[in-house]
Design a protein around this motif. Sequence first.
Motif, PDB file in Angstrom:
ATOM      1  N   TYR A  85     -11.635  32.916   8.989  1.00 50.72           N
ATOM      2  CA  TYR A  85     -12.117  34.084   9.663  1.00 50.72           C
ATOM      3  C   TYR A  85     -13.566  33.452  10.280  1.00 50.72           C
ATOM      4  CZ  TYR A  85     -15.080  38.186   9.798  1.00 50.72           C
ATOM      5  OH  TYR A  85     -16.187  39.087  10.291  1.00 50.72           O
ATOM      6  N   ALA A  86     -14.015  32.173   9.715  1.00 52.23           N
ATOM      7  CA  ALA A  86     -15.322  31.653  10.247  1.00 52.23           C
ATOM      8  C   ALA A  86     -15.266  31.670  11.774  1.00 52.23           C
ATOM      9  CB  ALA A  86     -15.459  30.094   9.801  1.00 52.23           C
ATOM     10  N   HIS A  87     -14.390  31.368  12.404  1.00 57.89           N
ATOM     11  CA  HIS A  87     -14.432  31.465  14.058  1.00 57.89           C
ATOM     12  C   HIS A  87     -14.649  32.958  14.557  1.00 57.89           C
ATOM     13  CE1 HIS A  87     -13.574  30.527  18.339  1.00 57.89           C
ATOM     14  NE2 HIS A  87     -12.695  31.485  18.114  1.00 57.89           N
ATOM     15  N   GLN A  88     -14.042  33.810  13.902  1.00 60.40           N
ATOM     16  CA  GLN A  88     -14.113  35.157  14.380  1.00 60.40           C
ATOM     17  C   GLN A  88     -15.818  35.586  13.949  1.00 60.40           C
ATOM     18  OE1 GLN A  88     -11.324  37.701  12.781  1.00 60.40           O
ATOM     19  NE2 GLN A  88     -12.600  39.597  13.231  1.00 60.40           N
ATOM     20  N   TRP A  89     -16.262  35.162  12.696  1.00 62.38           N
ATOM     21  CA  TRP A  89     -17.561  35.716  12.698  1.00 62.38           C
ATOM     22  C   TRP A  89     -18.570  35.032  13.500  1.00 62.38           C
ATOM     23  CZ3 TRP A  89     -20.795  38.748   9.987  1.00 62.38           C
ATOM     24  CH2 TRP A  89     -22.022  38.246   9.663  1.00 62.38           C
ATOM     25  N   ARG A  90     -18.321  33.609  13.844  1.00 60.53           N
ATOM     26  CA  ARG A  90     -19.196  33.104  14.838  1.00 60.53           C
ATOM     27  C   ARG A  90     -18.942  33.785  16.355  1.00 60.53           C
ATOM     28  NH1 ARG A  90     -17.403  28.265  12.198  1.00 60.53           N
ATOM     29  NH2 ARG A  90     -16.015  28.046  13.945  1.00 60.53           N
ATOM     30  N   GLN A  91     -18.016  34.429  16.671  1.00 64.32           N
ATOM     31  CA  GLN A  91     -17.785  34.904  18.185  1.00 64.32           C
ATOM     32  C   GLN A  91     -18.373  36.337  18.038  1.00 64.32           C
ATOM     33  OE1 GLN A  91     -16.626  33.339  20.565  1.00 64.32           O
ATOM     34  NE2 GLN A  91     -16.720  31.554  19.082  1.00 64.32           N
ATOM     35  N   LEU A  92     -18.795  36.971  16.961  1.00 61.98           N
ATOM     36  CA  LEU A  92     -19.309  38.383  16.987  1.00 61.98           C
ATOM     37  C   LEU A  92     -20.426  38.447  17.659  1.00 61.98           C
ATOM     38  CD1 LEU A  92     -18.548  39.239  13.251  1.00 61.98           C
ATOM     39  CD2 LEU A  92     -17.198  40.173  15.331  1.00 61.98           C
ATOM     40  N   PRO A  93     -20.749  39.537  18.294  1.00 57.58           N
ATOM     41  CA  PRO A  93     -22.094  39.525  18.988  1.00 57.58           C
ATOM     42  C   PRO A  93     -23.426  39.758  18.130  1.00 57.58           C
ATOM     43  CG  PRO A  93     -20.869  41.602  19.373  1.00 57.58           C
ATOM     44  CD  PRO A  93     -19.873  40.694  18.542  1.00 57.58           C
ATOM     45  N   HIS A  94     -24.235  39.050  18.759  1.00 57.75           N
ATOM     46  CA  HIS A  94     -25.622  39.096  18.096  1.00 57.75           C
ATOM     47  C   HIS A  94     -26.128  40.660  17.733  1.00 57.75           C
ATOM     48  CE1 HIS A  94     -30.001  38.385  17.099  1.00 57.75           C
ATOM     49  NE2 HIS A  94     -29.529  37.643  16.338  1.00 57.75           N
ATOM     50  N   SER A  95     -25.772  41.433  18.709  1.00 55.67           N
ATOM     51  CA  SER A  95     -26.054  42.936  18.424  1.00 55.67           C
ATOM     52  C   SER A  95     -25.435  43.652  17.304  1.00 55.67           C
ATOM     53  CB  SER A  95     -25.730  43.635  19.703  1.00 55.67           C
ATOM     54  OG  SER A  95     -24.477  43.605  20.050  1.00 55.67           O
TER      55      SER A  95
ATOM     56  N   THR B 185     -24.018  41.326  14.478  1.00 55.83           N
ATOM     57  CA  THR B 185     -24.491  40.541  13.233  1.00 55.83           C
ATOM     58  C   THR B 185     -25.956  40.675  12.882  1.00 55.83           C
ATOM     59  OG1 THR B 185     -24.981  38.634  14.743  1.00 55.83           O
ATOM     60  CG2 THR B 185     -22.482  38.840  13.872  1.00 55.83           C
ATOM     61  N   GLU B 186     -26.870  41.036  13.885  1.00 56.40           N
ATOM     62  CA  GLU B 186     -28.255  40.986  13.398  1.00 56.40           C
ATOM     63  C   GLU B 186     -28.557  42.307  12.437  1.00 56.40           C
ATOM     64  OE1 GLU B 186     -32.616  41.234  15.293  1.00 56.40           O
ATOM     65  OE2 GLU B 186     -30.929  41.704  16.830  1.00 56.40           O
ATOM     66  N   PRO B 187     -27.987  43.571  12.907  1.00 59.94           N
ATOM     67  CA  PRO B 187     -28.194  44.556  12.157  1.00 59.94           C
ATOM     68  C   PRO B 187     -27.507  44.306  10.291  1.00 59.94           C
ATOM     69  CG  PRO B 187     -27.575  45.509  13.962  1.00 59.94           C
ATOM     70  CD  PRO B 187     -27.428  43.914  14.020  1.00 59.94           C
ATOM     71  N   MET B 188     -26.247  43.572  10.598  1.00 58.16           N
ATOM     72  CA  MET B 188     -25.586  43.297   9.309  1.00 58.16           C
ATOM     73  C   MET B 188     -26.461  42.306   8.491  1.00 58.16           C
ATOM     74  SD  MET B 188     -22.490  44.779   9.294  1.00 58.16           S
ATOM     75  CE  MET B 188     -21.459  43.630   8.337  1.00 58.16           C
ATOM     76  N   LEU B 189     -27.045  41.414   9.092  1.00 58.86           N
ATOM     77  CA  LEU B 189     -27.798  40.359   8.270  1.00 58.86           C
ATOM     78  C   LEU B 189     -29.075  41.240   7.871  1.00 58.86           C
ATOM     79  CD1 LEU B 189     -27.373  37.356  10.577  1.00 58.86           C
ATOM     80  CD2 LEU B 189     -26.481  37.578   8.222  1.00 58.86           C
ATOM     81  N   ASN B 190     -29.755  42.100   8.546  1.00 59.65           N
ATOM     82  CA  ASN B 190     -30.952  42.797   8.246  1.00 59.65           C
ATOM     83  C   ASN B 190     -30.498  43.440   7.229  1.00 59.65           C
ATOM     84  OD1 ASN B 190     -32.791  41.412   9.896  1.00 59.65           O
ATOM     85  ND2 ASN B 190     -32.253  42.823  11.545  1.00 59.65           N
TER      86      ASN B 190
END
Length: 209
Positions: A138-148, A150-155
């Motif tokens: 899944y690492a490749h898929q996570w790296r390909q997700l748009p910052h728009s 992943t940013e809210p997810m990380l926040n």
Amino acid sequence: MYLPKQFDHPAHARTIIREHPFASLISNDDEGFPFVTHLPIKLEANENEALDASHDLLLGHVAKGNPHAKYLQQRPEVLLTFMGPQAYMSPAVYPDLVRVPTWSYLAVHVKAKVRILEGEEAKDAILKQLISDHEPAYAHQWRQLPHSYTEPMLNAIVAFEMTILSLQTKVKLNQHRPESHVAMHAAYEAGNPAEKDLALWMRRLGMVA
């Protein structure tokens, strides 16, 4: 944790945590009552210590909306418990009849101090380590997700690392009753997945050939 000497096996703490990383994280709430969050934990071993897990780091995260996020900042000392395989043990494994049933299990209790990790990069690093442990593909898929995305997810999470203050490792497998080991191993080997895991641990401890 009640820990008789015959069940005290600190050298197996890392193995139990790695094989059963879904922990109970325990803090006190604002009224002093235990508050529990169940979550996966990443163990980061200190390579300078061959068997002693007391110098390792533990990594994890909780949702920012979880009250536990506040408790970790206010009261950074916590208890984590990891439960390994567990199963009933029948007194039929003994050669005599004057016996009672019991329960076999493996558990690790860790007293730790929490340090909150700030910033998107630190949070992302922990998520990548958890992905690497549980679904590397899944690492490749996570790296390909748009910052728009992943940013809210990380926040929305609070990430942290924990230094170990003390730990206890209990491996309760009837070690002090060698007359039961052969029959006990045979019963567990023929049982459900948890019982088969206990049979494996009996072999790891050299209780049976």
